[in-house]
Design a protein around this motif. Sequence first.
Motif, PDB file in Angstrom:
ATOM      1  N   LEU A   3       6.110   3.069 -14.189  1.00 56.62           N
ATOM      2  CA  LEU A   3       4.611   3.029 -13.934  1.00 56.62           C
ATOM      3  C   LEU A   3       4.211   4.030 -15.043  1.00 56.62           C
ATOM      4  CD1 LEU A   3       4.979   3.705  -9.922  1.00 56.62           C
ATOM      5  CD2 LEU A   3       4.391   1.468 -11.132  1.00 56.62           C
ATOM      6  N   LEU A  31       6.035   0.377  -4.685  1.00 50.74           N
ATOM      7  CA  LEU A  31       5.333   0.895  -5.570  1.00 50.74           C
ATOM      8  C   LEU A  31       6.197   0.617  -7.153  1.00 50.74           C
ATOM      9  CD1 LEU A  31       4.613   4.619  -4.688  1.00 50.74           C
ATOM     10  CD2 LEU A  31       3.074   2.581  -4.912  1.00 50.74           C
ATOM     11  N   GLN A  36       1.042  -1.138 -11.101  1.00 47.52           N
ATOM     12  CA  GLN A  36       0.229  -0.315 -10.273  1.00 47.52           C
ATOM     13  C   GLN A  36      -0.728   0.474 -11.365  1.00 47.52           C
ATOM     14  OE1 GLN A  36       0.498  -0.616  -7.067  1.00 47.52           O
ATOM     15  NE2 GLN A  36       2.640  -1.308  -6.695  1.00 47.52           N
TER      16      GLN A  36
END
Length: 273
Positions: A3, A31, A36
């Motif tokens: 991420l 996630l 994201q």
Amino acid sequence: MDLNTVLDVRDARRREPWRPGDAWLGGGTYLLSEPQPQLRRLIDLSRMGWDPLQLLPDGSLEIAATCTIAQLSRFGRTLDTAAAPLIEQCCRAFLASFKIWNMATVGGNLCNALPAGPMISLTAALYGECLLQAQDGSLRRVIAADFVTGAGRKALAEGELLRSVTLPARSLRCRTAFRQASLYGLGRSGALVIGALDPVDGSLAITVTASTVRPFRLWFPLAPTAAELRRAIDRTVTDADWFDDIHGLPAWRRHMTFHLAEQIRNELTRDGV
């Protein structure tokens, strides 16, 4: 998946103002499964110290949002109640490896609000109640069947947290029946229907999930006939409520829901009407 937009991970025990780009981090299996780009900071719940599962004095079961699927599965196999087998059946409905089981959380599955989420199916079928906590510490309760409002949508305000789900003692004493259908042998649930027969008053609840964009819990004070059950589903679930994606067309999902619901009605009532 990395991420690469996340700049900070904070401990949830330290109360800090909620900011745009924040997200609660439970097990992280969702996630870290896809990009994201909107995220800038994760608020880690793993050190909150919540007991994963607690049997309360009135016989109800409180499941912390951070309880993992593996913990729930192990606990369910030791629980001496009529509805205990349903816990394992819903855990097994996950399309997931043991690695996911040991990280994915009950709260995360609910908050993802995916139609095929089996923790949504479990908690809605057993008339669970979600405890939500706002940023100012205030609490409110929402029936689990009403917590998911659509595919990917849930009844959470900005910065609000799902703290736990409580399953009533009376629901845990219900005799249950479980049916699941997928297009493929190891595919995501295309329809998942659960029945719960109340031993106190003989009422029957039929909960429809996976085939619909949100859970539908139909309650009958007396066991319905086959025609009554079909009419009730038809009246409650509109054309727009049937889910449509690569895992099943709405017409197929609708057909399987009627078929599985009738199987459950027969199993729990044994009347064959």
